[in-house]
Design a protein around this motif. Structure first.
Motif, mmCIF file in Angstrom:
data_model
loop_
_atom_site.group_PDB
_atom_site.id
_atom_site.type_symbol
_atom_site.label_atom_id
_atom_site.label_comp_id
_atom_site.label_asym_id
_atom_site.label_seq_id
_atom_site.Cartn_x
_atom_site.Cartn_y
_atom_site.Cartn_z
ATOM 1 N N LEU A 105 -1.575 1.848 7.137
ATOM 2 C CA LEU A 105 -0.966 0.719 6.728
ATOM 3 C C LEU A 105 -0.726 0.405 5.057
ATOM 4 O O LEU A 105 0.315 0.242 4.910
ATOM 5 N N LYS A 106 -1.638 0.960 4.295
ATOM 6 C CA LYS A 106 -1.479 1.022 3.002
ATOM 7 C C LYS A 106 -0.392 2.106 2.570
ATOM 8 O O LYS A 106 0.434 1.745 1.758
ATOM 9 N N GLU A 107 -0.331 3.184 3.370
ATOM 10 C CA GLU A 107 0.691 4.421 3.081
ATOM 11 C C GLU A 107 2.050 3.712 3.576
ATOM 12 O O GLU A 107 3.203 3.815 2.884
ATOM 13 N N ASN A 108 2.143 2.947 4.651
ATOM 14 C CA ASN A 108 3.382 2.419 5.098
ATOM 15 C C ASN A 108 4.058 1.381 4.046
ATOM 16 O O ASN A 108 5.078 1.393 3.824
ATOM 17 N N LYS A 168 11.795 11.581 -5.070
ATOM 18 C CA LYS A 168 11.394 11.793 -3.819
ATOM 19 C C LYS A 168 10.047 10.907 -3.910
ATOM 20 O O LYS A 168 9.405 10.729 -4.895
ATOM 21 N N PHE A 169 9.513 10.540 -2.786
ATOM 22 C CA PHE A 169 8.388 9.551 -2.433
ATOM 23 C C PHE A 169 7.251 10.491 -2.631
ATOM 24 O O PHE A 169 7.257 11.673 -2.215
ATOM 25 N N GLU A 170 6.219 9.943 -3.471
ATOM 26 C CA GLU A 170 4.926 10.721 -3.832
ATOM 27 C C GLU A 170 3.893 9.882 -3.361
ATOM 28 O O GLU A 170 3.552 8.905 -4.219
ATOM 29 N N MET A 171 2.953 10.277 -2.433
ATOM 30 C CA MET A 171 1.881 9.268 -2.161
ATOM 31 C C MET A 171 0.675 9.446 -3.274
ATOM 32 O O MET A 171 0.181 10.702 -3.424
ATOM 33 N N PRO A 172 0.175 8.496 -3.842
ATOM 34 C CA PRO A 172 -0.915 8.625 -4.685
ATOM 35 C C PRO A 172 -2.246 9.060 -3.884
ATOM 36 O O PRO A 172 -2.180 8.801 -2.527
ATOM 37 N N ARG A 194 -6.043 0.718 9.092
ATOM 38 C CA ARG A 194 -5.441 0.864 10.150
ATOM 39 C C ARG A 194 -4.207 2.064 10.316
ATOM 40 O O ARG A 194 -3.512 1.965 9.154
ATOM 41 N N THR A 195 -4.040 2.756 11.344
ATOM 42 C CA THR A 195 -3.098 3.760 11.510
ATOM 43 C C THR A 195 -2.316 3.722 12.557
ATOM 44 O O THR A 195 -2.354 3.024 13.439
ATOM 45 N N PHE A 196 -1.162 4.459 12.409
ATOM 46 C CA PHE A 196 -0.314 4.779 13.411
ATOM 47 C C PHE A 196 0.196 6.419 13.378
ATOM 48 O O PHE A 196 0.081 6.592 12.468
ATOM 49 N N GLN A 197 0.858 6.856 14.524
ATOM 50 C CA GLN A 197 1.136 8.036 14.560
ATOM 51 C C GLN A 197 2.690 7.991 14.716
ATOM 52 O O GLN A 197 3.421 7.663 15.633
ATOM 53 N N GLU A 257 -5.754 -1.270 -5.171
ATOM 54 C CA GLU A 257 -5.478 -2.690 -4.992
ATOM 55 C C GLU A 257 -4.120 -3.197 -5.805
ATOM 56 O O GLU A 257 -3.171 -3.816 -5.072
ATOM 57 N N LYS A 258 -4.127 -2.716 -6.904
ATOM 58 C CA LYS A 258 -2.824 -2.919 -7.779
ATOM 59 C C LYS A 258 -1.641 -2.278 -7.228
ATOM 60 O O LYS A 258 -0.521 -2.743 -7.075
ATOM 61 N N ASP A 259 -1.751 -0.976 -6.441
ATOM 62 C CA ASP A 259 -0.604 -0.238 -5.891
ATOM 63 C C ASP A 259 -0.219 -1.104 -4.672
ATOM 64 O O ASP A 259 0.989 -1.460 -4.656
ATOM 65 N N LEU A 260 -0.975 -1.648 -3.996
ATOM 66 C CA LEU A 260 -0.725 -2.689 -2.898
ATOM 67 C C LEU A 260 0.244 -3.870 -3.208
ATOM 68 O O LEU A 260 1.138 -4.358 -2.455
ATOM 69 N N GLN A 261 -0.315 -4.563 -4.387
ATOM 70 C CA GLN A 261 0.207 -5.633 -4.817
ATOM 71 C C GLN A 261 1.424 -5.484 -5.419
ATOM 72 O O GLN A 261 2.415 -6.296 -5.248
ATOM 73 N N GLU A 262 1.565 -4.143 -5.913
ATOM 74 C CA GLU A 262 3.050 -3.974 -6.504
ATOM 75 C C GLU A 262 3.968 -3.746 -5.540
ATOM 76 O O GLU A 262 5.141 -4.166 -5.629
ATOM 77 N N ALA A 263 3.591 -3.114 -4.413
ATOM 78 C CA ALA A 263 4.562 -2.715 -3.502
ATOM 79 C C ALA A 263 4.600 -4.143 -2.605
ATOM 80 O O ALA A 263 6.072 -4.127 -2.230
ATOM 81 N N ILE A 264 3.876 -5.211 -2.328
ATOM 82 C CA ILE A 264 4.274 -6.246 -1.807
ATOM 83 C C ILE A 264 5.079 -6.972 -2.701
ATOM 84 O O ILE A 264 6.126 -7.641 -2.209
#
Length: 177
Positions: free
Chosen positions: A150-153, A12-16, A137-140, A21-28
Protein backbone atom coordinates in the motif's frame (compact mmCIF):
# COMPACT_ATOMS: atom_id res chain seq x y z
CA UNK A 1 9.53 17.82 -27.71
CA UNK A 2 10.36 14.15 -28.31
CA UNK A 3 7.79 11.34 -28.02
CA UNK A 4 9.19 10.03 -24.74
CA UNK A 5 9.02 13.49 -23.13
CA UNK A 6 5.42 13.85 -24.35
CA UNK A 7 4.48 10.45 -22.93
CA UNK A 8 6.31 10.96 -19.63
CA UNK A 9 6.51 14.71 -18.99
CA UNK A 10 7.65 14.23 -15.38
CA UNK A 11 9.65 11.08 -16.17
CA UNK A 12 8.72 7.45 -15.69
CA UNK A 13 7.75 6.35 -12.22
CA UNK A 14 10.69 5.18 -10.14
CA UNK A 15 10.06 3.40 -6.86
CA UNK A 16 12.52 4.37 -4.13
CA UNK A 17 14.41 1.50 -2.53
CA UNK A 18 13.03 2.53 0.84
CA UNK A 19 9.80 4.45 1.26
CA UNK A 20 10.12 6.92 4.12
CA UNK A 21 7.45 8.54 6.25
CA UNK A 22 8.29 11.77 4.41
CA UNK A 23 7.63 10.06 1.05
CA UNK A 24 4.23 8.89 2.31
CA UNK A 25 3.28 12.30 3.67
CA UNK A 26 4.29 13.92 0.38
CA UNK A 27 2.18 11.40 -1.56
CA UNK A 28 -0.84 12.06 0.66
CA UNK A 29 -0.43 15.82 0.20
CA UNK A 30 -0.26 15.43 -3.58
CA UNK A 31 -3.38 13.24 -3.51
CA UNK A 32 -5.18 15.77 -1.30
CA UNK A 33 -4.39 18.75 -3.52
CA UNK A 34 -4.75 17.10 -6.92
CA UNK A 35 -8.55 17.29 -7.41
CA UNK A 36 -8.63 21.05 -6.81
CA UNK A 37 -5.57 21.63 -8.99
CA UNK A 38 -7.12 19.61 -11.82
CA UNK A 39 -10.44 21.45 -11.46
CA UNK A 40 -8.69 24.84 -11.60
CA UNK A 41 -6.78 23.77 -14.70
CA UNK A 42 -9.69 22.26 -16.62
CA UNK A 43 -13.16 23.25 -15.38
CA UNK A 44 -13.30 26.40 -17.52
CA UNK A 45 -12.14 24.77 -20.75
CA UNK A 46 -14.45 24.91 -23.76
CA UNK A 47 -15.60 21.67 -25.36
CA UNK A 48 -13.42 22.31 -28.42
CA UNK A 49 -10.31 22.32 -26.21
CA UNK A 50 -11.45 19.24 -24.26
CA UNK A 51 -11.78 17.35 -27.54
CA UNK A 52 -8.14 17.99 -28.43
CA UNK A 53 -5.63 15.19 -27.84
CA UNK A 54 -3.15 15.94 -25.09
CA UNK A 55 -0.42 14.62 -27.41
CA UNK A 56 -0.26 13.10 -30.90
CA UNK A 57 -1.85 9.64 -30.84
CA UNK A 58 -3.05 10.26 -27.29
CA UNK A 59 -6.46 10.53 -25.70
CA UNK A 60 -8.38 13.77 -25.75
CA UNK A 61 -8.11 15.95 -22.66
CA UNK A 62 -11.68 14.95 -21.84
CA UNK A 63 -10.90 11.22 -22.11
CA UNK A 64 -7.83 11.76 -19.95
CA UNK A 65 -9.86 13.44 -17.19
CA UNK A 66 -12.39 10.59 -17.21
CA UNK A 67 -9.50 8.07 -17.22
CA UNK A 68 -7.98 9.69 -14.13
CA UNK A 69 -11.29 9.38 -12.27
CA UNK A 70 -11.68 5.72 -13.32
CA UNK A 71 -8.09 4.84 -12.44
CA UNK A 72 -8.13 6.54 -9.05
CA UNK A 73 -11.45 4.89 -8.23
CA UNK A 74 -9.72 1.54 -8.86
CA UNK A 75 -6.83 2.59 -6.66
CA UNK A 76 -9.14 3.39 -3.75
CA UNK A 77 -10.79 -0.02 -4.09
CA UNK A 78 -7.35 -1.68 -4.18
CA UNK A 79 -6.46 -0.03 -0.88
CA UNK A 80 -9.68 -1.35 0.66
CA UNK A 81 -9.21 -4.86 -0.72
CA UNK A 82 -5.67 -5.05 0.63
CA UNK A 83 -6.85 -3.89 4.04
CA UNK A 84 -9.62 -6.47 4.22
CA UNK A 85 -8.15 -9.51 2.45
CA UNK A 86 -4.76 -11.22 2.55
CA UNK A 87 -2.82 -10.44 -0.63
CA UNK A 88 -5.91 -10.21 -2.86
CA UNK A 89 -5.54 -10.46 -6.60
CA UNK A 90 -7.10 -7.29 -7.91
CA UNK A 91 -9.17 -6.95 -11.05
CA UNK A 92 -7.24 -5.36 -13.88
CA UNK A 93 -9.03 -3.36 -16.57
CA UNK A 94 -8.22 -2.27 -20.09
CA UNK A 95 -7.71 1.49 -19.79
CA UNK A 96 -7.77 2.04 -23.55
CA UNK A 97 -11.14 0.36 -24.07
CA UNK A 98 -12.59 2.18 -21.04
CA UNK A 99 -11.38 5.51 -22.46
CA UNK A 100 -12.99 4.63 -25.81
CA UNK A 101 -16.45 4.19 -24.26
CA UNK A 102 -19.13 6.75 -25.09
CA UNK A 103 -19.17 8.36 -21.63
CA UNK A 104 -15.50 9.32 -21.87
CA UNK A 105 -16.24 11.20 -25.08
CA UNK A 106 -19.59 12.81 -24.36
CA UNK A 107 -20.10 13.20 -20.60
CA UNK A 108 -19.21 16.50 -18.97
CA UNK A 109 -15.88 16.48 -17.15
CA UNK A 110 -17.63 18.03 -14.17
CA UNK A 111 -18.81 14.55 -13.10
CA UNK A 112 -15.30 13.12 -13.11
CA UNK A 113 -13.95 16.21 -11.34
CA UNK A 114 -16.58 15.77 -8.60
CA UNK A 115 -15.85 12.05 -8.46
CA UNK A 116 -12.13 12.73 -8.05
CA UNK A 117 -12.84 15.20 -5.26
CA UNK A 118 -14.92 12.60 -3.41
CA UNK A 119 -12.64 9.62 -4.03
CA UNK A 120 -9.49 11.55 -3.10
CA UNK A 121 -11.10 12.81 0.08
CA UNK A 122 -12.04 9.25 1.02
CA UNK A 123 -8.64 7.91 -0.06
CA UNK A 124 -6.55 10.44 1.85
CA UNK A 125 -8.79 10.19 4.92
CA UNK A 126 -8.15 6.44 4.87
CA UNK A 127 -4.40 6.75 4.19
CA UNK A 128 -3.93 9.13 7.12
CA UNK A 129 -5.32 6.45 9.43
CA UNK A 130 -2.90 3.69 8.38
CA UNK A 131 -0.69 1.99 10.90
CA UNK A 132 2.83 0.90 9.92
CA UNK A 133 1.47 -2.62 9.49
CA UNK A 134 -1.34 -1.47 7.21
CA UNK A 135 1.09 0.38 4.94
CA UNK A 136 2.88 -2.95 4.42
CA UNK A 137 -0.26 -4.84 3.35
CA UNK A 138 -0.19 -6.01 -0.26
CA UNK A 139 -2.23 -6.88 -3.31
CA UNK A 140 -1.40 -8.82 -6.44
CA UNK A 141 -1.90 -7.25 -9.84
CA UNK A 142 -2.59 -10.08 -12.32
CA UNK A 143 -0.15 -8.60 -14.86
CA UNK A 144 2.76 -8.21 -12.41
CA UNK A 145 4.94 -10.79 -10.68
CA UNK A 146 5.62 -8.86 -7.48
CA UNK A 147 3.09 -7.93 -4.82
CA UNK A 148 2.35 -4.21 -4.45
CA UNK A 149 2.42 -2.74 -0.95
CA UNK A 150 0.00 0.00 0.00
CA UNK A 151 3.02 2.27 0.47
CA UNK A 152 3.96 1.66 -3.14
CA UNK A 153 0.40 2.18 -4.33
CA UNK A 154 0.23 5.58 -2.62
CA UNK A 155 3.42 6.70 -4.36
CA UNK A 156 2.27 5.32 -7.72
CA UNK A 157 -0.99 7.27 -7.59
CA UNK A 158 0.68 10.47 -6.43
CA UNK A 159 2.95 10.12 -9.47
CA UNK A 160 -0.05 9.25 -11.67
CA UNK A 161 -1.77 12.47 -10.55
CA UNK A 162 1.27 14.61 -11.36
CA UNK A 163 1.93 12.70 -14.62
CA UNK A 164 -1.50 13.35 -16.11
CA UNK A 165 -1.69 16.90 -14.74
CA UNK A 166 1.53 17.60 -16.65
CA UNK A 167 0.04 16.05 -19.81
CA UNK A 168 -2.91 18.42 -19.67
CA UNK A 169 -0.86 21.47 -18.66
CA UNK A 170 1.64 20.88 -21.48
CA UNK A 171 -1.17 20.42 -24.01
CA UNK A 172 -2.85 23.64 -22.92
CA UNK A 173 0.44 25.55 -22.98
CA UNK A 174 1.06 24.28 -26.53
CA UNK A 175 -2.44 25.30 -27.67
CA UNK A 176 -1.99 28.81 -26.25
CA UNK A 177 1.49 29.21 -27.73
Amino acid sequence: MNTEALKYPIGKFEMPETISEKDLQEAITILELFPEQLRLLTAHLPEKTLQQPYRAEGWTIKQLIHHIADSHHHSYIRFKWALTEDNPTIKAYNEKTWAALEDSDTMSISWSLMHLEAIHYKMTYLLKSFTKEQWERTFQHPDKEMLTTLKENALIYAWHSRHHFAHIKNALDTMEG
